[in-house]
Write a protein that holds these residues in place. Structure first.
Motif, PDB file in Angstrom:
ATOM      1  N   LYS A 284      31.426  26.747  16.582  1.00  7.54           N
ATOM      2  CA  LYS A 284      31.910  25.426  16.996  1.00  7.54           C
ATOM      3  C   LYS A 284      32.443  25.543  18.420  1.00  7.54           C
ATOM      4  O   LYS A 284      33.285  26.412  18.698  1.00  7.54           O
ATOM      5  CB  LYS A 284      33.068  24.954  16.096  1.00  7.54           C
ATOM      6  CG  LYS A 284      32.768  24.957  14.604  1.00  7.54           C
ATOM      7  CD  LYS A 284      31.896  23.811  14.178  1.00  7.54           C
ATOM      8  CE  LYS A 284      31.732  23.779  12.667  1.00  7.54           C
ATOM      9  NZ  LYS A 284      30.638  22.884  12.247  1.00  7.54           N
ATOM     10  N   GLY A 285      31.975  24.681  19.288  1.00  8.03           N
ATOM     11  CA  GLY A 285      32.538  24.618  20.635  1.00  8.03           C
ATOM     12  C   GLY A 285      33.970  24.144  20.549  1.00  8.03           C
ATOM     13  O   GLY A 285      34.246  23.165  19.857  1.00  8.03           O
ATOM     14  N   ILE A 286      34.911  24.852  21.188  1.00  6.89           N
ATOM     15  CA  ILE A 286      36.315  24.440  21.075  1.00  6.89           C
ATOM     16  C   ILE A 286      36.861  24.030  22.429  1.00  6.89           C
ATOM     17  O   ILE A 286      36.448  24.531  23.477  1.00  6.89           O
ATOM     18  CB  ILE A 286      37.208  25.516  20.420  1.00  6.89           C
ATOM     19  CG1 ILE A 286      37.207  26.826  21.209  1.00  6.89           C
ATOM     20  CG2 ILE A 286      36.756  25.767  18.999  1.00  6.89           C
ATOM     21  CD1 ILE A 286      38.144  27.858  20.604  1.00  6.89           C
ATOM     22  N   ALA A 287      37.770  23.086  22.374  1.00  9.16           N
ATOM     23  CA  ALA A 287      38.376  22.519  23.578  1.00  9.16           C
ATOM     24  C   ALA A 287      39.634  23.311  23.874  1.00  9.16           C
ATOM     25  O   ALA A 287      40.706  22.972  23.421  1.00  9.16           O
ATOM     26  CB  ALA A 287      38.701  21.049  23.332  1.00  9.16           C
ATOM     27  N   GLU A 288      39.488  24.396  24.607  1.00 10.49           N
ATOM     28  CA  GLU A 288      40.621  25.305  24.782  1.00 10.49           C
ATOM     29  C   GLU A 288      40.427  26.128  26.044  1.00 10.49           C
ATOM     30  O   GLU A 288      39.304  26.392  26.454  1.00 10.49           O
ATOM     31  CB  GLU A 288      40.702  26.244  23.581  1.00 10.49           C
ATOM     32  CG  GLU A 288      41.944  27.088  23.541  1.00 10.49           C
ATOM     33  CD  GLU A 288      42.258  27.531  22.117  1.00 10.49           C
ATOM     34  OE1 GLU A 288      42.166  28.735  21.883  1.00 10.49           O
ATOM     35  OE2 GLU A 288      42.594  26.680  21.278  1.00 10.49           O
TER      36      GLU A 288
ATOM     37  N   GLY B 156      40.736  22.290  18.384  1.00 13.29           N
ATOM     38  CA  GLY B 156      39.991  21.069  18.641  1.00 13.29           C
ATOM     39  C   GLY B 156      38.546  21.428  18.900  1.00 13.29           C
ATOM     40  O   GLY B 156      38.268  22.349  19.673  1.00 13.29           O
TER      41      GLY B 156
ATOM     42  N   ALA C 108      36.613  11.908  39.923  1.00 11.46           N
ATOM     43  CA  ALA C 108      37.082  11.002  38.871  1.00 11.46           C
ATOM     44  C   ALA C 108      36.243  11.109  37.606  1.00 11.46           C
ATOM     45  O   ALA C 108      36.704  10.787  36.518  1.00 11.46           O
ATOM     46  CB  ALA C 108      37.077   9.560  39.382  1.00 11.46           C
ATOM     47  N   ASP C 109      35.018  11.611  37.721  1.00  4.47           N
ATOM     48  CA  ASP C 109      34.168  11.690  36.534  1.00  4.47           C
ATOM     49  C   ASP C 109      34.171  13.079  35.896  1.00  4.47           C
ATOM     50  O   ASP C 109      33.340  13.383  35.068  1.00  4.47           O
ATOM     51  CB  ASP C 109      32.730  11.285  36.882  1.00  4.47           C
ATOM     52  CG  ASP C 109      32.094  12.242  37.889  1.00  4.47           C
ATOM     53  OD1 ASP C 109      32.836  13.058  38.463  1.00  4.47           O
ATOM     54  OD2 ASP C 109      30.884  12.144  38.097  1.00  4.47           O
ATOM     55  N   ALA C 110      35.114  13.929  36.300  1.00  5.87           N
ATOM     56  CA  ALA C 110      35.134  15.286  35.763  1.00  5.87           C
ATOM     57  C   ALA C 110      35.525  15.282  34.290  1.00  5.87           C
ATOM     58  O   ALA C 110      36.189  14.363  33.809  1.00  5.87           O
ATOM     59  CB  ALA C 110      36.111  16.145  36.548  1.00  5.87           C
ATOM     60  N   LEU C 111      35.112  16.331  33.588  1.00  7.92           N
ATOM     61  CA  LEU C 111      35.454  16.470  32.173  1.00  7.92           C
ATOM     62  C   LEU C 111      36.905  16.905  31.998  1.00  7.92           C
ATOM     63  O   LEU C 111      37.463  16.820  30.922  1.00  7.92           O
ATOM     64  CB  LEU C 111      34.538  17.506  31.522  1.00  7.92           C
ATOM     65  CG  LEU C 111      33.109  17.030  31.274  1.00  7.92           C
ATOM     66  CD1 LEU C 111      32.204  18.192  30.951  1.00  7.92           C
ATOM     67  CD2 LEU C 111      33.092  16.024  30.142  1.00  7.92           C
TER      68      LEU C 111
ATOM     69  N   ALA D 242      31.821   5.832  34.561  1.00 14.15           N
ATOM     70  CA  ALA D 242      31.415   7.115  35.145  1.00 14.15           C
ATOM     71  C   ALA D 242      32.439   8.216  34.883  1.00 14.15           C
ATOM     72  O   ALA D 242      32.097   9.398  34.903  1.00 14.15           O
ATOM     73  CB  ALA D 242      31.191   6.956  36.638  1.00 14.15           C
ATOM     74  N   ASP D 243      33.697   7.854  34.601  1.00 11.31           N
ATOM     75  CA  ASP D 243      34.711   8.891  34.406  1.00 11.31           C
ATOM     76  C   ASP D 243      34.949   9.190  32.927  1.00 11.31           C
ATOM     77  O   ASP D 243      35.919   9.841  32.575  1.00 11.31           O
ATOM     78  CB  ASP D 243      36.026   8.487  35.073  1.00 11.31           C
ATOM     79  CG  ASP D 243      36.600   7.215  34.465  1.00 11.31           C
ATOM     80  OD1 ASP D 243      35.881   6.558  33.691  1.00 11.31           O
ATOM     81  OD2 ASP D 243      37.755   6.907  34.767  1.00 11.31           O
TER      82      ASP D 243
ATOM     83  N   VAL E  85      33.716  22.003  26.625  1.00 10.09           N
ATOM     84  CA  VAL E  85      32.637  22.987  26.575  1.00 10.09           C
ATOM     85  C   VAL E  85      31.670  22.629  27.703  1.00 10.09           C
ATOM     86  O   VAL E  85      30.984  21.622  27.648  1.00 10.09           O
ATOM     87  CB  VAL E  85      31.935  22.962  25.207  1.00 10.09           C
ATOM     88  CG1 VAL E  85      30.757  23.921  25.206  1.00 10.09           C
ATOM     89  CG2 VAL E  85      32.922  23.326  24.117  1.00 10.09           C
TER      90      VAL E  85
ATOM     91  N   LEU F 268      34.293  29.047  18.817  1.00 11.85           N
ATOM     92  CA  LEU F 268      34.832  29.778  17.669  1.00 11.85           C
ATOM     93  C   LEU F 268      33.636  30.169  16.810  1.00 11.85           C
ATOM     94  O   LEU F 268      32.929  29.318  16.283  1.00 11.85           O
ATOM     95  CB  LEU F 268      35.805  28.889  16.892  1.00 11.85           C
ATOM     96  CG  LEU F 268      36.403  29.451  15.605  1.00 11.85           C
ATOM     97  CD1 LEU F 268      36.978  30.841  15.791  1.00 11.85           C
ATOM     98  CD2 LEU F 268      37.503  28.520  15.090  1.00 11.85           C
TER      99      LEU F 268
ATOM    100  N   THR G 188      40.881  16.862  32.219  1.00 11.03           N
ATOM    101  CA  THR G 188      41.992  15.932  32.323  1.00 11.03           C
ATOM    102  C   THR G 188      42.942  16.450  33.393  1.00 11.03           C
ATOM    103  O   THR G 188      43.404  17.582  33.318  1.00 11.03           O
ATOM    104  CB  THR G 188      42.736  15.840  30.978  1.00 11.03           C
ATOM    105  OG1 THR G 188      41.793  15.527  29.969  1.00 11.03           O
ATOM    106  CG2 THR G 188      43.791  14.763  31.027  1.00 11.03           C
TER     107      THR G 188
END
Lengths: 321, 321
Positions: B28-32, A29, B290-293, A290-291, B3, B40, B295
């Motif tokens: 490419k910035g990857i979500a991992e 991703g 609550a606004d953190a990147l 904001a989230d 990222v 990558l 999950t």
């Protein structure tokens, strides 16, 4: 700039089985693009970008975007075409979203382009406009000049929470732009968002033009004005690099030398680009929870560029004086 | 899974110039990965993962992690070694973060492993443990059994906001685990986080073991217990796939057949793994803005697995009954 929709390796392998692209080898991703979910996919044959279109791209517009990509790729421009599956379809559904498998292009997006790189990028935009002379697709610009006043009204007085007096200042500039807008200039299919993010380069060579999801029919020179505003300032909009801006226009002029009329209209087009990105960023700023996973962009970064494109007018504005 | 630190193409090209890896072609910035920033990176010679270590990985631990990766890669296991630059250094600083350039491995992380795939993954873990027999690095498990009681105390009564009675229930289970913990079993360098995310596969073949940033010295069989808890349940922790769990143990047993003592202790080790991930997820849940990147992951997903590992005890708990 995030992966909104997760696609499992198992689902991806099933999806790829519908294409003649070999077997899945790797999938990551990637944090790229305008609110779509993107995966960098490697198969035993090649590499691809898998894009799942989230709410900002309308499925109804995809046939136009893909026809434009195909047209440009067919002329030899470094534009990534979508791949058709065994049944000839390029638009698919995956995890409930419209999805396309797009050819991967090498190159990196620059953060600080040099004049030599801007020259090549301007040249690439000119070549793109020349290539669409015989493209007959049409799409209205959903973020075009006629939409700015309604968007300003929708943002309303909340704009003053971003900067006191911003609503009145934008209204003032917009009235001037509406009066001066050079609607008589040439129209064609334009990219409308050719920021450095959307140009892949290796050294001083353009290797990819990507992310055509704002492409539309509009003033040809407005495309160059957007590019000029995007490329020749720092990210805050405070510092202007005139040499980069000049190089963009020089490169573009290899294909379409600017007439005196166009030179006279350019500042209005660029000021329009500033309004367009100020308003869309302000709208996002005021309406992004904001989230959210999205990083909100400073709405004032494009507003400040007006100091270069219309210094006399800017000096009269509360928010720019 | 985002990222966090942006690295411009220009800065990346300068960074790569210190290595014998060719010229930058794509990034490419990857979500991992676990709260690191990953890119990558493709060069004219090869592909790499560039990792910038954010706050969760301590720079002081990097020499241990890299020595372990090197040791495992040298034995032929599919573990990605960090690349040394022209001066022999593997640990760098980029954008103010510790950073490593790591070899890219093909393969995908499965969401729903089959028993055949679990067999191969269990086998890979057994091979990894065999390979560290002569590895003399040492790192305490910063999330090991001795840390669970203090972490429970730090979470405190807030746990009951996740599920009423959760604090008392965890304390009850933890008391049992502390009494039964098989501290006399073999110790070695373990991965300690070998979730399906961290195993790359092509078909039924393991092509990569990655993300060793919880690796440490701890009970060898605890590593398998973590893997069992991670692999043989659905993501909610409600559905158990016994065939996948059995296959993991069967694959592992090719290298280290379980003794009767180990079989007797396995449920306690697995219950410990459930406590470890329940507590760390609960801590993150209670402390993530609550606004953190990031999950936030459901803290109860591992808690529910106790119904399989200790059904009698679970039936007595308010939160699991």
């Amino acid at each position: 700039m995030a992966v909104y929709t997760q696609v499992s390796a198992e689902a991806l392998a099933r999806f790829l089985a519908g294409f003649e692209v070999g077997e899945l080898v790797s999938a990551k991703g990637i944090a790229e693009g305008v609110e779509n979910s993107n995966y960098l996919v490697e198969t035993t044959q090649d590499r691809f970008i898998l894009t799942l279109y989230e709410k900002r791209v309308s499925a109804g517009d995809l046939p136009y975007f893909l026809a434009l990509l195909d047209h440009l790729a067919a002329t030899g421009l470094p534009v990534p075409p979508a791949i058709a599956d065994r049944e000839g379809r390029a638009i698919h559904t995956l995890e409930g979203r419209p999805a396309c498998l797009i050819r991967f292009l090498p190159g990196v997006s620059l953060s600080h382009p040099t004049p030599a790189q801007a020259l090549a990028a301007g040249d690439a935009m000119g070549a793109m406009h020349a290539a669409v002379a015989d493209f007959d697709g049409h799409r209205d610009n959903s973020m075009g000049q006629a939409t700015w006043r309604p968007l300003l009204d929708r943002c309303g007085a909340s704009l003053d929470a971003i900067a006191p007096g911003l609503h009145a200042d934008i209204a003032h500039v917009l009235t001037r732009i509406e009066a001066d807008w050079p609607a008589h200039l040439d129209r064609c299919a334009i990219h409308a968002d050719l920021f450095p993010d959307n140009v892949l380069m290796l050294g001083d060579r353009v290797t990819g033009l990507i992310d055509f999801y704002f492409a539309c029919t509009d003033l040809r020179l407005y495309d160059l004005a957007v590019m000029h505003a995007a490329w020749s300032f720092d990210s805050t909009g405070r510092d202007h690099d005139a040499a980069v801006g000049d190089a963009l226009i020089e490169g573009y002029s290899r294909h379409y030398p600017l007439t005196d009329d166009e030179r006279g209209a350019f500042a209005t087009l660029a000021a329009g680009a500033c309004i367009r990105f100020t308003l869309s960023r302000a709208w996002d700023w005021l309406n992004t929870p904001a989230d959210a996973l999205v990083t909100r962009k400073d709405p004032l970064a494009f507003w400040r560029r007006l100091r270069v494109y219309d210094p006399n007018l800017a000096s009269l504005l509360k928010t720019l004086a």
